[in-house]
Design a protein around this motif. Structure first.
Motif, mmCIF file in Angstrom:
data_model
loop_
_atom_site.group_PDB
_atom_site.id
_atom_site.type_symbol
_atom_site.label_atom_id
_atom_site.label_comp_id
_atom_site.label_asym_id
_atom_site.label_seq_id
_atom_site.Cartn_x
_atom_site.Cartn_y
_atom_site.Cartn_z
ATOM 1 N N SER A 131 0.864 -1.179 0.000
ATOM 2 C CA SER A 131 0.000 0.000 0.000
ATOM 3 C C SER A 131 0.903 1.231 0.000
ATOM 4 C CB SER A 131 -0.939 -0.001 1.216
ATOM 5 O OG SER A 131 -0.212 -0.014 2.426
ATOM 6 N N PRO A 132 0.394 2.392 -0.440
ATOM 7 C CA PRO A 132 1.236 3.589 -0.541
ATOM 8 C C PRO A 132 1.852 3.974 0.806
ATOM 9 C CG PRO A 132 -0.813 3.895 -1.759
ATOM 10 C CD PRO A 132 -0.966 2.609 -0.977
ATOM 11 N N THR A 133 3.115 4.399 0.775
ATOM 12 C CA THR A 133 3.817 4.835 1.977
ATOM 13 C C THR A 133 4.509 6.166 1.711
ATOM 14 O OG1 THR A 133 5.798 3.612 1.321
ATOM 15 C CG2 THR A 133 4.258 2.479 2.786
ATOM 16 N N ASP A 134 4.838 6.857 2.775
ATOM 17 C CA ASP A 134 5.630 8.077 2.679
ATOM 18 C C ASP A 134 7.092 7.665 2.636
ATOM 19 O OD1 ASP A 134 6.948 10.462 2.908
ATOM 20 O OD2 ASP A 134 5.927 11.127 4.729
ATOM 21 N N ASP A 135 7.669 7.665 1.452
ATOM 22 C CA ASP A 135 9.025 7.143 1.293
ATOM 23 C C ASP A 135 10.039 7.872 2.165
ATOM 24 O OD1 ASP A 135 7.890 5.452 -0.485
ATOM 25 O OD2 ASP A 135 8.889 6.229 -2.272
ATOM 26 N N ALA A 136 9.821 9.152 2.409
ATOM 27 C CA ALA A 136 10.773 9.922 3.209
ATOM 28 C C ALA A 136 10.813 9.445 4.664
ATOM 29 C CB ALA A 136 10.416 11.404 3.161
ATOM 30 N N ARG A 137 9.787 8.759 5.110
ATOM 31 C CA ARG A 137 9.716 8.299 6.495
ATOM 32 C C ARG A 137 10.136 6.836 6.649
ATOM 33 N NH1 ARG A 137 6.942 11.635 9.855
ATOM 34 N NH2 ARG A 137 6.390 9.902 11.231
ATOM 35 N N LEU A 138 10.511 6.199 5.555
ATOM 36 C CA LEU A 138 10.912 4.800 5.639
ATOM 37 C C LEU A 138 12.291 4.687 6.293
ATOM 38 C CD1 LEU A 138 9.882 3.468 2.105
ATOM 39 C CD2 LEU A 138 8.675 3.154 4.278
ATOM 40 N N PRO A 139 12.517 3.644 7.086
ATOM 41 C CA PRO A 139 13.853 3.426 7.670
ATOM 42 C C PRO A 139 14.892 3.241 6.562
ATOM 43 C CG PRO A 139 12.208 2.019 8.710
ATOM 44 C CD PRO A 139 11.549 2.634 7.522
#
Length: 219
Positions: A131-139
C-alpha cells in the motif's frame, strides 16, 4: 545463532512473506483476506515455475501470530532457511517490531552466488509495495534496497498503477488484470533469485537474538 544442516535446508520454503495488517474481518459473503489471496496466488505461480518436490511449500506466511504471542519454531526456521524474503511494504509493516525482527533474521544470512561471482550489492530481499507509503519516512534499511518493479510489461500503465496503488490497492479497486500481471512477474523474480543465489541457513534460537531493524537508526 544456530546453523541448519544441509538436508533440512533443502526442504525450506522458497520464499518468506513478511506482512503486517489489521485483523481481517469478513464483511461480505465469499470475501477473501487480501494477504492470503496474494500469498496463495504467488505460491501457485512459484510452484509452477520451479516444480517443488511433493510436501514442500513454495512459500511461508505466518497467519496466526499477532503482537505479544510467542514466535513458533516453524516461523524461526522458515526465516532462517527460506531463500527469498518478500516484505509487503506498508505503514503497518514499518511500525511492526515483529516484521523488523523477521527482516533482521534474514539479513544476517550469507548470500552465495551460484557458480561463483555476482555483484557485491546483490540481495535476496524483494520489497513489494503493498500500500502507498511516505518514502521519506521509511527506515534506511528499507530505502537502501530497491523495490520490486514488475518490468517488462506489455502495458506500461500496469507498472504505474502498481507503483501508485500497491498490490492491496489493485485488489481493492478490482484491477484484476494488473494484479495478476504483477503477481506473475514477482513469482518470476523470486525464482530468478532462487536459481542465481543460495542463502546459507542460519536459524535463530529465539527472538532474543534479533532486533527490530526499523527503529534506532538514522532515517
Amino acid at each position: 545463532m544456530s546453523t541448519v544442516d544441509a538436508p533440512a535446508s533443502t526442504r525450506a520454503p522458497l520464499f518468506f512473506l513478511s506482512y503486517s495488517r489489521p485483523p481481517f474481518r469478513r464483511s461480505t459473503p465469499g470475501a477473501t483476506d487480501p494477504v492470503l489471496r496474494f500469498f496463495e496466488d504467488l505460491s501457485v505461480h512459484v510452484s509452477e515455475l520451479v516444480g517443488p518436490e511433493t510436501g514442500v511449500d513454495a512459500g511461508f506466511m505466518d497467519s496466526a501470530m499477532t503482537g505479544g504471542e510467542r514466535w513458533t519454531p516453524e516461523l524461526l526456521r522458515a526465516a532462517g532457511t527460506c531463500q527469498v524474503f518478500v516484505p509487503l511494504l506498508s505503514s503497518a509493516l514499518i511500525g511492526s517490531a515483529w516484521c523488523g525482527m523477521e527482516w533482521d533474521a534474514f539479513s544476517r544470512r550469507r548470500l552465495v552466488p551460484q557458480g561463483g561471482g555476482g555483484p557485491g550489492h546483490a540481495t535476496a530481499i524483494v520489497p513489494v509495495t503493498w500500500s502507498p507509503t511516505d518514502d521519506a519516512r521509511l527506515p534506511r534499511v528499507v530505502r537502501d534496497i530497491q523495490r520490486f518493479s514488475p518490468t517488462p510489461m506489455p502495458d506500461p500503465d500496469i507498472v504505474r498503477q502498481y507503483e501508485r496503488e500497491g498490490v492491496y490497492g489493485l485488489l481493492t479497486m478490482r484491477m484484476e488484470n494488473a494484479y495478476q500481471a504483477v503477481t506473475w512477474r514477482l513469482a518470476q523474480r523470486i525464482v530468478e533469485i532462487h536459481r542465481s543465489f543460495r542463502v546459507e541457513p542460519l536459524v535463530p534460537a529465539g527472538i532474543g537474538e534479533l532486533r527490530n531493524l526499523f527503529v534506532g537508526e538514522e532515517r
